[in-house]
Motif scaffolding. Structure first.
Motif, PDB file in Angstrom:
ATOM      1  N   GLU A 204      68.753  78.776  -3.383  1.00  0.00           N
ATOM      2  CA  GLU A 204      68.746  78.503  -1.944  1.00  0.00           C
ATOM      3  C   GLU A 204      67.317  78.340  -1.425  1.00  0.00           C
ATOM      4  O   GLU A 204      67.027  77.454  -0.622  1.00  0.00           O
ATOM      5  CB  GLU A 204      69.428  79.647  -1.171  1.00  0.00           C
ATOM      6  CG  GLU A 204      70.915  79.787  -1.427  1.00  0.00           C
ATOM      7  CD  GLU A 204      71.241  80.555  -2.724  1.00  0.00           C
ATOM      8  OE1 GLU A 204      70.307  80.921  -3.482  1.00  0.00           O
ATOM      9  OE2 GLU A 204      72.436  80.798  -2.982  1.00  0.00           O
ATOM     10  N   ASN A 207      65.836  75.026  -2.592  1.00  0.00           N
ATOM     11  CA  ASN A 207      66.438  73.952  -1.798  1.00  0.00           C
ATOM     12  C   ASN A 207      65.834  73.909  -0.394  1.00  0.00           C
ATOM     13  O   ASN A 207      65.457  72.855   0.116  1.00  0.00           O
ATOM     14  CB  ASN A 207      67.943  74.238  -1.742  1.00  0.00           C
ATOM     15  CG  ASN A 207      68.754  73.145  -1.103  1.00  0.00           C
ATOM     16  OD1 ASN A 207      68.719  72.013  -1.549  1.00  0.00           O
ATOM     17  ND2 ASN A 207      69.487  73.479  -0.053  1.00  0.00           N
ATOM     18  N   GLU A 211      63.442  70.849   1.211  1.00  0.00           N
ATOM     19  CA  GLU A 211      63.847  70.202   2.455  1.00  0.00           C
ATOM     20  C   GLU A 211      62.720  70.363   3.494  1.00  0.00           C
ATOM     21  O   GLU A 211      62.346  69.401   4.174  1.00  0.00           O
ATOM     22  CB  GLU A 211      65.146  70.841   2.951  1.00  0.00           C
ATOM     23  CG  GLU A 211      65.811  70.085   4.078  1.00  0.00           C
ATOM     24  CD  GLU A 211      65.917  70.905   5.338  1.00  0.00           C
ATOM     25  OE1 GLU A 211      66.596  71.944   5.335  1.00  0.00           O
ATOM     26  OE2 GLU A 211      65.310  70.505   6.334  1.00  0.00           O
ATOM     27  N   PHE A 233      68.816  65.298   3.065  1.00  0.00           N
ATOM     28  CA  PHE A 233      68.927  66.340   4.087  1.00  0.00           C
ATOM     29  C   PHE A 233      68.061  66.165   5.334  1.00  0.00           C
ATOM     30  O   PHE A 233      68.198  66.944   6.276  1.00  0.00           O
ATOM     31  CB  PHE A 233      68.584  67.710   3.466  1.00  0.00           C
ATOM     32  CG  PHE A 233      69.479  68.126   2.328  1.00  0.00           C
ATOM     33  CD1 PHE A 233      70.857  67.998   2.423  1.00  0.00           C
ATOM     34  CD2 PHE A 233      68.944  68.656   1.162  1.00  0.00           C
ATOM     35  CE1 PHE A 233      71.689  68.386   1.383  1.00  0.00           C
ATOM     36  CE2 PHE A 233      69.759  69.051   0.107  1.00  0.00           C
ATOM     37  CZ  PHE A 233      71.144  68.915   0.220  1.00  0.00           C
TER      38      PHE A 233
HETATM   39  C1  LIG Z   1      70.446  72.653   0.566  1.00  0.00           C
HETATM   40  O1  LIG Z   1      70.039  72.456   1.919  1.00  0.00           O
HETATM   41  C2  LIG Z   1      70.884  71.621   2.667  1.00  0.00           C
HETATM   42  C3  LIG Z   1      70.237  71.355   4.016  1.00  0.00           C
HETATM   43  O2  LIG Z   1      69.888  72.516   4.670  1.00  0.00           O
HETATM   44  C4  LIG Z   1      72.266  72.245   2.759  1.00  0.00           C
HETATM   45  O3  LIG Z   1      73.122  71.375   3.455  1.00  0.00           O
HETATM   46  C5  LIG Z   1      72.780  72.514   1.351  1.00  0.00           C
HETATM   47  O4  LIG Z   1      74.010  73.185   1.409  1.00  0.00           O
HETATM   48  C6  LIG Z   1      71.799  73.357   0.572  1.00  0.00           C
HETATM   49  N1  LIG Z   1      72.225  73.558  -0.798  1.00  0.00           N
HETATM   50  C7  LIG Z   1      72.084  74.728  -1.438  1.00  0.00           C
HETATM   51  C8  LIG Z   1      72.518  74.785  -2.860  1.00  0.00           C
HETATM   52  O5  LIG Z   1      71.590  75.714  -0.912  1.00  0.00           O
END
Ligand SMILES: *[C@@H]1O[C@H](CO)[C@@H](O)[C@H](O)[C@H]1NC(C)=O
Ligand SMILES: *[C@@H]1O[C@H](CO)[C@@H](O)[C@H](O)[C@H]1NC(C)=O
Ligand SMILES: *[C@@H]1O[C@H](CO)[C@@H](O)[C@H](O)[C@H]1NC(C)=O
Length: 266
Positions: A204, A207, A211, A233
């Motif tokens: 998380e 990610n 972003e 994103f």
């Molecule tokens: C990654 O970030 C995006 C945008 O905030 C979100 O929609 C998505 O669920 C996230 N994925 C994970 C694996 O955290």
């Protein structure tokens, strides 16, 4: 996201798990050693400073990632005589502990630039840290360059794989914290490390950071391997015009070009 008190609590836990140990050689150097999470690791003043820097400045999930990268690699070296003869343990420690300085999301970050890729921010930050804190007699240009190259290439293993063993191995140490193939690690070592430094929050956080970087400094992300985070994103993110592809194909912009079709067997 901000730093919480958990970082402080965490720092205390870490320092109490470190106990003085004997000297050990690695990659032709002799270093003072200690034990962290059951793993024998290098314990020079510079490594202690790097640990303190990380603990004081980064979110708990990221501190744990930096520690695991260091410890996974150290455990693999301890169990492999070939690696032990090749790897400079202090270079590996600094290269792993400081590899994500460019992930700092604070507005006044001393490491995050507005225009450079995050790997370069990390490499520059780590080199500056070594120049300011590392004994000059020990940190020649070669060792400094190994750290710089490893951090700058840590997202591009398809290149680092062909670099010097220390560069290759630092990148491997970091990638051992993500799913996929990596150097051998004893199950007991792995379990000790993830128990002391749980992997919770890594995916998380990764990610979220990519972003953030695509949103905050898109120019430093176009035509790099984190571009997909911006495309997926970030509203208004558009790499078109910023890629090598666009210089070769200046007129292929908004409408996707016709792709050559693959023949599907009937
Ligand atoms: C990654 O970030 C995006 C945008 O905030 C979100 O929609 C998505 O669920 C996230 N994925 C994970 C694996 O955290
Ligand atoms: C030890 O490390 C070397 C160099 O990375 C590797 O080629 C070898 O397979 C490793 N040996 C074991 C037993 O993991
Ligand atoms: C792109 O378009 C311009 C204007 O129509 C034209 O002069 C130029 O030759 C084109 N370039 C390429 C590589 O097709």
């Amino acid at each position: 996201m901000k730093l919480s008190n958990a970082a402080l609590v965490f720092a205390l836990v870490v320092s109490t798990t470190a106990t003085p140990n004997k000297q050990c050689s690695g990659g032709h150097h002799t270093f003072p050693m200690t034990t962290v999470a059951g793993i024998k690791v290098v314990n020079t003043p510079l490594v202690q400073k790097a640990r303190a820097l990380v603990e004081a400045n980064f979110e708990p999930y990221l501190v744990r990632h930096m520690y695991r990268s260091w410890l996974f690699g150290a455990a693999a070296v301890n169990n492999n005589a070939t690696l032990a003869s090749q790897i400079d343990l202090e270079v590996q420690a600094i290269g792993t502990l400081l590899h994500d300085l460019g992930w700092d999301q604070r507005p006044d970050s001393p490491w995050r630039s507005s225009d450079r890729r995050f790997e370069i921010d990390g490499a520059i930050g780590a080199a500056k840290f070594i120049r300011e804190n590392g004994p000059k007699a020990e940190w020649d240009d070669v060792r400094l360059q190994l750290v710089w190259d490893a951090i700058s290439l840590h997202g591009t293993p398809s290149i680092s794989e062909y670099k010097q063993p220390n560069v290759k191995f630092i990148v491997e140490s970091i990638s051992m914290d993500y799913p996929g193939p990596h150097p051998a690690l004893k199950e007991e070592d792995f379990n000790n490390i993830v128990e002391a430094f749980p992997q919770e929050g890594l995916l998380e956080g990764t990610n979220d950071t990519f972003e953030f970087l695509c949103r905050e400094k898109p120019i430093a992300t176009y035509d790099t391997w984190i571009e997909p985070w911006g495309v997926a994103f970030v509203d208004g993110y558009n790499p078109v015009g910023h890629r090598l592809f666009d210089r070769v194909n200046p007129n292929v912009t908004s409408t996707p070009p016709k792709k050559r079709r693959f023949h599907t067997p009937h």
